[in-house]
Design a protein around this motif. Structure first.
Motif, short mmCIF file in Angstrom:
data_model
loop_
_atom_site.label_atom_id
_atom_site.label_comp_id
_atom_site.label_asym_id
_atom_site.label_seq_id
_atom_site.Cartn_x
_atom_site.Cartn_y
_atom_site.Cartn_z
N GLN A 263 0.64 -0.62 -0.78
CA GLN A 263 0.32 0.23 -1.94
C GLN A 263 1.00 1.58 -1.86
O GLN A 263 1.55 2.06 -2.85
CB GLN A 263 -1.20 0.37 -2.04
CG GLN A 263 -1.68 1.33 -3.11
CD GLN A 263 -1.36 0.85 -4.52
OE1 GLN A 263 -1.27 -0.33 -4.77
NE2 GLN A 263 -1.14 1.77 -5.44
N GLU A 264 1.00 2.17 -0.69
CA GLU A 264 1.54 3.52 -0.54
C GLU A 264 3.06 3.56 -0.63
O GLU A 264 3.66 4.62 -0.83
CB GLU A 264 1.07 4.14 0.78
CG GLU A 264 1.51 3.38 2.04
CD GLU A 264 0.50 2.34 2.46
OE1 GLU A 264 0.52 1.91 3.63
OE2 GLU A 264 -0.33 1.93 1.59
N ASN A 265 3.71 2.33 -0.52
CA ASN A 265 5.19 2.29 -0.56
C ASN A 265 5.72 1.67 -1.84
O ASN A 265 6.89 1.31 -1.92
CB ASN A 265 5.70 1.49 0.64
CG ASN A 265 5.35 2.11 1.97
OD1 ASN A 265 5.32 3.34 2.11
ND2 ASN A 265 5.05 1.26 2.96
N ARG A 266 4.85 1.57 -2.87
CA ARG A 266 5.26 0.90 -4.09
C ARG A 266 6.45 1.57 -4.76
O ARG A 266 7.29 0.89 -5.36
CB ARG A 266 4.10 0.83 -5.07
CG ARG A 266 3.50 2.19 -5.42
CD ARG A 266 2.25 2.07 -6.26
NE ARG A 266 2.54 1.49 -7.56
CZ ARG A 266 1.65 1.32 -8.51
NH1 ARG A 266 0.37 1.62 -8.26
NH2 ARG A 266 1.99 0.84 -9.68
N SER A 267 6.54 2.86 -4.63
CA SER A 267 7.66 3.58 -5.25
C SER A 267 8.95 3.45 -4.45
O SER A 267 10.05 3.71 -4.97
CB SER A 267 7.30 5.07 -5.40
OG SER A 267 7.01 5.63 -4.12
N SER A 268 8.84 3.00 -3.22
CA SER A 268 10.03 2.87 -2.36
C SER A 268 10.77 1.56 -2.62
O SER A 268 11.92 1.41 -2.18
CB SER A 268 9.61 2.94 -0.88
OG SER A 268 8.95 4.15 -0.60
N VAL A 269 10.12 0.60 -3.31
CA VAL A 269 10.77 -0.69 -3.60
C VAL A 269 10.89 -0.82 -5.12
O VAL A 269 9.89 -1.08 -5.81
CB VAL A 269 9.94 -1.87 -3.03
CG1 VAL A 269 10.62 -3.20 -3.36
CG2 VAL A 269 9.74 -1.73 -1.54
N PRO A 270 12.09 -0.58 -5.65
CA PRO A 270 12.26 -0.65 -7.10
C PRO A 270 12.07 -2.10 -7.60
O PRO A 270 12.57 -3.03 -7.00
CB PRO A 270 13.69 -0.19 -7.30
CG PRO A 270 14.38 -0.45 -6.01
CD PRO A 270 13.37 -0.27 -4.93
N GLY A 271 11.32 -2.25 -8.66
CA GLY A 271 11.10 -3.59 -9.23
C GLY A 271 9.90 -3.61 -10.15
O GLY A 271 9.28 -2.58 -10.44
N LEU A 272 9.56 -4.82 -10.63
CA LEU A 272 8.45 -5.01 -11.56
C LEU A 272 7.22 -5.47 -10.80
O LEU A 272 7.27 -6.40 -9.99
CB LEU A 272 8.81 -6.06 -12.62
CG LEU A 272 10.07 -5.78 -13.44
CD1 LEU A 272 10.35 -6.95 -14.38
CD2 LEU A 272 9.92 -4.49 -14.23
N ILE A 273 6.07 -4.75 -11.06
CA ILE A 273 4.81 -5.13 -10.41
C ILE A 273 4.16 -6.24 -11.25
O ILE A 273 3.92 -6.09 -12.43
CB ILE A 273 3.87 -3.92 -10.29
CG1 ILE A 273 4.50 -2.83 -9.42
CG2 ILE A 273 2.53 -4.36 -9.73
CD1 ILE A 273 3.70 -1.56 -9.36
N HIS A 274 3.83 -7.37 -10.57
CA HIS A 274 3.22 -8.52 -11.25
C HIS A 274 1.77 -8.75 -10.90
O HIS A 274 1.02 -9.36 -11.67
CB HIS A 274 4.02 -9.80 -10.94
CG HIS A 274 5.34 -9.88 -11.65
ND1 HIS A 274 5.47 -10.30 -12.94
CD2 HIS A 274 6.60 -9.54 -11.24
CE1 HIS A 274 6.74 -10.26 -13.33
NE2 HIS A 274 7.46 -9.80 -12.30
#
Length: 792
Positions: free
Chosen positions: A204-215
């Protein structure tokens, strides 16, 4: 028909047995609807159906009926332009497969001219076969959820692209999760799917570090599932391919459904025929299981059941019963002990009638007669109690009243313990009155009872007959055999005596009953004793008659065999003699030809004499041949040679040929002579000694024959596949040839089989003059399939 009678006679249990024999739900539904008919012509057709099915099951085995389904919904759907699911198309395919299988099943029976199955053949003939539709469906559909790649080249290409695209996505994602820079951002190093798209689990804390679409997000919120931007386009392309795959599958299903729609009426007709065939073969299977036969139907009220066995009882324990009624008498009153089989007899008659009128075979001997009735009534109590109460009597009487109110002409009525449950005198009077009423209506009635008054009623009333269930006093048990014409005897005194009751008590009991009753029981006992003696004498007479008939047939057969063997032996002798004459003619022609060549330069009158000599020689030979066709043993020597020895040369007058003596004359004057390649049995009176020159030539010729025999003959002969008579003829010649050739041991191959040929060979060898000894083959020699013979 009376529904209550169906229940009492347990007809519904028979229907259950029939339903279980059907392969499909369609056939089971039809079997469950079976009901007795009253039109004898319609019933005969139903019986013919069962008979054809039973015969086919025995001759051809079980037909290929598995796969029959109800396809009416599928047919309606395609007829209005709808597309079928893979499951629906497979049901169509199964139906077509069964239809095609039945066509093959019945094909061989049509080639057999002795077979005749008009109903079954007619139904199968009406089936339509569409192998192309069946193959198209099976080629395109693997199961109810899966379409084959072979359905179309387009589908195969799309699926290859899907596999390739999946591999590309997985490779890209694996490279992302295996990167050292990305591992610190991931919750797990794995690839998963959300909403049909490939994603990776990110903290959760690294969601911005991996570019892409959250499903998606985990339940705890600690993990988010992100579709990396690097595979978004690949996932989009994969989804497009999956859409194309679904569209192609829908197109294929529509195409297959259209094929079915073109022949929908014929395919729907197949369903109706298959339902009928499944039902017919269910009847045949039930008949096979019950060892049942086709009854002879009549509308005259005549029943004659031969060795009938109640179909719901254990076939190994049930005692067959013989019951007849309706010809000389219309009412049958059965008496006998409890548990003696009276009730079973009633149920057997009633159930057989219901089965026969429903088109089912009955478990009885061939040519049993069953009448077709308009109504069948039965008052049979399943529970029998020592204490008969008023309520029981009332219950029975209620049924009887209902029966009497409904009964009409051409009915069958069955009463169990008629008149029981009340005062014996009143009960017997009521029973006689009821029976008399039905007798006047010409109704076929069978009733069981314990009342002696009814025995007397049956003895004194026309068209009424007594019957009893046999009881063995020695074993104190019933035999379950029904004896028509003999009323049941009360066995109370005999049974009590066998069980140990004191004699004075039994004697006192006898004094208490009337003299008339005692005399009546004594008469019954005498009748029963006489009946047993008559039956034993009849059985012995039948046995002796069958034995005499068998002996006559055996004697006639042996006589025919002897005649045939004699004719074959004579015919063989004639044929061998003609062969010999033919060879002699050919040799004469050859000699004359040589003489002509030698004398080609000699004057013409010499050639003329040679031609005359040739003509005379041929005339003589023709005369001999003609005499052979009339009688080959009609010439005798005026002076039969004396002291003939083996090896001497003699002239056989019956054949006009010179031969060598092979054996000394026996006591009747018969001996064997070798003439060229032929050995004959002759009488000494038909022989004459030849001159020395002829002796030398014959001896040389005999030695040449023996030399040729020893070179050509083998030490074994194969008789397999031949009859005993054919084998003996071959052995006879072979043993003579072996004896001439000087063989000491030979092998006769006859095989094992039934052993008839082996026994015939050994019986023949036992008295043969050339046989010193014989034995069965040892291990490695052929065992019991070979007989080893030692030659003298």
């Amino acid at each position: 028909m009376n529904e209550k009678s169906f229940k009492v006679l347990e007809f519904y249990k028979i229907k259950e047995l029939l339903v279980n024999k059907a392969e499909s739900q369609l056939g089971k539904e039809l079997a469950g609807e079976i009901e007795p008919l009253t039109d004898i012509n319609e019933i005969e057709i139903l019986q013919q159906e069962t008979d054809e099915a039973l015969t086919l099951l025995i001759k051809r085995g079980t037909p290929p009926l598995y796969g029959i389904n109800s396809i009416s919904i599928e047919i309606k759907r395609v007829e209005i332009g709808g597309a079928l699911s893979p499951a629906g198309l497979l049901k169509i395919s199964d139906s077509l497969r069964v239809s095609r299988g039945l066509k093959s099943y019945i094909k061989e029976t049509k080639e057999d001219k002795l077979s005749n199955y008009p109903i079954v053949e007619g139904l199968i003939e009406g089936l339509s076969v569409f192998k192309n539709i069946e193959d198209e469906i099976n080629n395109a559909i693997i199961n109810e959820q899966e379409i084959s790649d072979n359905a179309s080249s387009t589908l195969r290409n799309i699926r290859r692209q899907i596999v390739s695209k999946n591999d590309a996505i997985k490779d890209k994602l694996n490279s992302i999760i295996s990167s050292q820079n990305n591992k610190k951002f991931l919750q797990d190093s794995l690839v998963t799917m959300r909403e049909g798209r490939y994603v990776i689990p990110v903290k959760q804390e690294n969601r911005s570090s991996v570019p892409g679409l959250i499903h998606d997000m985990s339940a705890s919120g600690a993990t988010v599932f992100i579709e990396p931007m690097a595979v978004v386009e690949l996932n989009n392309q994969l989804r497009e391919l999956e859409v194309k795959e679904r569209e192609e599958i829908e197109r294929i299903l529509v195409e297959l459904s259209n094929l079915v729609a073109l022949e929908s009426s014929k395919i729907a007709n197949n369903e109706n025929i298959l339902r009928k065939l499944d039902f017919i073969f269910a009847k045949g299977k039930l008949a096979l299981e019950l060892n049942a036969t086709r009854p002879k139907l009549n509308d005259k009220g005549y029943i004659n059941i031969k060795k009938g066995r109640h179909p719901l009882l254990n076939t190994k324990k049930v005692v067959p019963t013989n019951v007849y009624i309706g010809k000389d008498f219309n009412s049958l009153i059965i008496t006998g002990p409890n548990t003696g089989g009276k009730t079973v007899t009633l149920k057997t008659v009633g159930l057989f009638t219901l089965m026969a009128q429903s088109g089912l075979h009955i478990p009885a001997d061939y040519n049993s007669d069953i009448a077709v009735f308009n109504q069948i009534f039965a008052d049979i109590g399943d529970e029998q109690s020592i204490e008969q109460s008023l309520s029981t009597f009332s219950s029975h009487m209620t049924n009887i009243v209902d029966i009497l109110n409904k009964v009409e002409y051409n009915s069958l009525v069955l009463f169990d313990e008629l008149g029981a449950g009340t005062d014996p005198t009143e009960g017997a009077a009521l029973a006689m009155s009821i029976l008399d009423h039905l007798l006047k209506m010409d109704v076929r009635t069978i009733a069981t009872t314990h009342y002696s008054q009814l025995k007397i009623y049956a003895l004194t009333t026309e068209k009424v007959r007594n019957a009893s269930v046999e009881f063995d006093v020695e074993t104190l048990s019933p035999t379950y055999r029904l004896l028509i014409g003999v009323p049941g005897k009360s066995n109370a005194f005999e049974i009590s005596k066998r069980l140990g009751l004191q004699s004075y008590i039994i004697d006192y009991a006898r004094d208490l009953i009337s003299k008339e009753n005692i005399e009546f029981e004594d008469v019954l006992q005498a009748i029963e004793h006489d009946r047993r003696i008559i039956e034993e004498d009849k059985a012995e007479t039948s046995r002796l008659k069958l034995e005499i008939e068998s002996l006559k047939q055996t004697l006639s057969s042996e006589k025919e065999k002897t005649k045939d063997m004699r004719e074959k032996i004579l015919q063989k002798a004639r044929e061998e003699a003609r062969v010999l004459l033919k060879e002699a003619k050919e040799e004469a022609d050859l000699i004359v030809g040589e003489l002509r060549n030698i004398s080609s330069d000699i004057e013409k009158d010499r050639n003329k004499r040679i031609q005359e000599a040739q003509g005379m020689l041929k005339d003589k030979l023709n005369e001999v041949e003609k005499s052979l066709s009339k009688n080959i043993l009609n010439v005798k020597s005026k002076k039969p040679p004396k002291n003939l020895k083996v090896g001497e040369t003699v002239e056989v007058l019956t054949l006009n040929q010179v031969g060598t003596v092979l054996s000394s004359p026996d006591e009747k004057g018969n001996l064997e002579v070798q003439i060229g390649i032929m050995k004959v049995n002759v009488h000494i009176s038909t022989l004459r000694r030849t001159q020395n020159e002829d002796n030398e030539k014959s001896t040389f010729k005999a030695k040449k024959i023996v030399s040729n025999k020893s070179k050509m003959i083998k030490n074994e002969i194969d008789l397999r596949g031949k009859t005993i008579e054919e084998g003996i003829l071959d052995i006879d010649k072979y043993l003579d040839d072996s004896y001439i050739a000087g063989l000491k041991e030979v092998f006769i191959i006859h095989g094992k089989g039934t052993g008839a040929l082996r026994d015939g060979v050994k019986n023949y060898l036992r008295g043969h003059k050339h046989v010193k000894s014989y034995r069965s083959g040892k291990y490695g020699e052929g065992g019991d399939g070979v007989t080893v013979v030692e030659i003298k």
